[in-house]
Scaffold this motif. Sequence first.
Motif, mmCIF file in Angstrom:
data_model
loop_
_atom_site.group_PDB
_atom_site.id
_atom_site.type_symbol
_atom_site.label_atom_id
_atom_site.label_comp_id
_atom_site.label_asym_id
_atom_site.label_seq_id
_atom_site.Cartn_x
_atom_site.Cartn_y
_atom_site.Cartn_z
ATOM 1 N N ARG A 4 1.573 3.246 -15.003
ATOM 2 C CA ARG A 4 1.789 2.704 -16.355
ATOM 3 C C ARG A 4 0.830 1.544 -16.629
ATOM 4 N N ALA A 5 0.641 0.675 -15.628
ATOM 5 C CA ALA A 5 -0.280 -0.451 -15.789
ATOM 6 C C ALA A 5 -1.712 0.044 -15.950
ATOM 7 N N ARG A 6 -2.080 1.097 -15.220
ATOM 8 C CA ARG A 6 -3.413 1.689 -15.392
ATOM 9 C C ARG A 6 -3.571 2.201 -16.817
ATOM 10 N N ARG A 7 -2.552 2.891 -17.338
ATOM 11 C CA ARG A 7 -2.621 3.392 -18.722
ATOM 12 C C ARG A 7 -2.788 2.248 -19.702
ATOM 13 N N GLU A 8 -1.985 1.199 -19.524
ATOM 14 C CA GLU A 8 -2.035 0.055 -20.437
ATOM 15 C C GLU A 8 -3.434 -0.555 -20.482
ATOM 16 N N LEU A 9 -4.060 -0.697 -19.319
ATOM 17 C CA LEU A 9 -5.382 -1.308 -19.281
ATOM 18 C C LEU A 9 -6.472 -0.327 -19.711
ATOM 19 N N PHE A 10 -6.542 0.825 -19.045
ATOM 20 C CA PHE A 10 -7.673 1.725 -19.252
ATOM 21 C C PHE A 10 -7.609 2.492 -20.576
ATOM 22 N N ILE A 11 -6.439 2.964 -20.957
ATOM 23 C CA ILE A 11 -6.319 3.779 -22.169
ATOM 24 C C ILE A 11 -6.020 2.927 -23.402
ATOM 25 N N VAL A 12 -4.998 2.070 -23.316
ATOM 26 C CA VAL A 12 -4.605 1.283 -24.490
ATOM 27 C C VAL A 12 -5.589 0.142 -24.752
ATOM 28 N N HIS A 13 -5.846 -0.680 -23.730
ATOM 29 C CA HIS A 13 -6.688 -1.870 -23.920
ATOM 30 C C HIS A 13 -8.174 -1.527 -23.980
ATOM 31 N N THR A 27 0.864 -1.179 0.000
ATOM 32 C CA THR A 27 0.000 0.000 0.000
ATOM 33 C C THR A 27 0.898 1.226 0.000
ATOM 34 N N LEU A 28 0.774 1.993 -1.076
ATOM 35 C CA LEU A 28 1.605 3.175 -1.273
ATOM 36 C C LEU A 28 0.892 4.429 -0.795
ATOM 37 N N SER A 29 1.679 5.372 -0.311
ATOM 38 C CA SER A 29 1.181 6.707 0.014
ATOM 39 C C SER A 29 2.283 7.690 -0.372
ATOM 40 N N PHE A 30 1.958 8.955 -0.410
ATOM 41 C CA PHE A 30 2.996 9.940 -0.723
ATOM 42 C C PHE A 30 4.103 9.909 0.329
ATOM 43 N N ALA A 31 3.789 9.425 1.524
ATOM 44 C CA ALA A 31 4.791 9.365 2.596
ATOM 45 C C ALA A 31 5.782 8.222 2.412
ATOM 46 N N ASN A 87 10.321 4.685 -0.727
ATOM 47 C CA ASN A 87 10.820 3.382 -0.282
ATOM 48 C C ASN A 87 10.575 2.253 -1.283
ATOM 49 N N HIS A 88 9.846 2.557 -2.365
ATOM 50 C CA HIS A 88 9.394 1.492 -3.267
ATOM 51 C C HIS A 88 9.806 1.707 -4.712
ATOM 52 N N GLY A 89 10.863 2.463 -4.946
ATOM 53 C CA GLY A 89 11.409 2.619 -6.287
ATOM 54 C C GLY A 89 10.382 3.062 -7.307
ATOM 55 N N GLU A 90 10.272 2.289 -8.385
ATOM 56 C CA GLU A 90 9.396 2.629 -9.509
ATOM 57 C C GLU A 90 7.973 2.085 -9.351
ATOM 58 N N LEU A 91 7.628 1.527 -8.200
ATOM 59 C CA LEU A 91 6.345 0.841 -8.071
ATOM 60 C C LEU A 91 5.153 1.754 -8.363
ATOM 61 N N GLU A 94 8.261 -9.612 -7.332
ATOM 62 C CA GLU A 94 9.457 -9.110 -6.639
ATOM 63 C C GLU A 94 10.267 -8.127 -7.477
ATOM 64 N N TYR A 95 9.970 -8.044 -8.784
ATOM 65 C CA TYR A 95 10.697 -7.129 -9.662
ATOM 66 C C TYR A 95 9.946 -5.820 -9.903
ATOM 67 N N GLY A 96 8.769 -5.680 -9.285
ATOM 68 C CA GLY A 96 7.987 -4.459 -9.435
ATOM 69 C C GLY A 96 7.008 -4.488 -10.585
ATOM 70 N N GLN A 97 6.838 -5.648 -11.235
ATOM 71 C CA GLN A 97 5.827 -5.753 -12.285
ATOM 72 C C GLN A 97 4.455 -5.763 -11.624
ATOM 73 N N VAL A 98 3.600 -4.864 -12.047
ATOM 74 C CA VAL A 98 2.284 -4.696 -11.435
ATOM 75 C C VAL A 98 1.294 -5.696 -12.018
ATOM 76 N N LEU A 99 0.649 -6.437 -11.130
ATOM 77 C CA LEU A 99 -0.364 -7.415 -11.517
ATOM 78 C C LEU A 99 -1.774 -6.861 -11.330
#
Length: 196
Positions: free
Chosen positions: A23-32, A5-9, A13-17, A61-66
């Motif tokens: 990006r995953a939201r864009r891929e699903l909602f805009i592209v797909h 669970t991410l927050s601005f705070a 601590n979570h790199g590119e997550l 573990e590599y930050g790929q969003v499911l």
Amino acid sequence: MQTTTLSFANLHNHGELFANMLRARRELFIVHNKWNLPEAMGMEYDQYDTPASRWVVVHDEYGQVLAGNRLTPTTTKCGIYSYMIRDAQRGLLETIPSNLLYDEAPVSDEIWESSRLFVAHDVPASIRRQVHARLITEIGVSSRQMGASKCLTLLAATWPRWSKRVNVDMKAMGPVMEIEGIANQVVEMDFSAQLH
């Protein structure tokens, strides 16, 4: 498979997550799905992605969003905006009908909005149910940690088929309506039974 669970705070601590989730939201909602939503730098976003919100992300573990989701307090305000479902009811959003709820949209510390809920379209069928269940479970955990016992969400109207599988009491809060070619319905997810 992990949930965060991410927050601005804690974004730092979570790199590119966080960016990967957008990006995953864009891929699903805009592209797909071909929805007309704001995007920049390969990421989908809107006026509700603010420091008031939290983002639940299921990832490897590599930050790929499911899968992912945004949680926003129903008490939040930013200019003319509050939260997506309430703003739609108030006629502030062009793409969501204003008659999406049977009653007036709630404003309560005990109710948060769950929006932009998704499972990435390329998640294999063999683990989709597990990914979805992990997402819903973490939404409940995060909501409870923030003092909420319920979430209001706009979902595909297929929710009655899977609500029992994720062990969450759900009930319709508005009529089934077509939005962007998909039958949707506002639903209340009640996590109060899991407060113990």
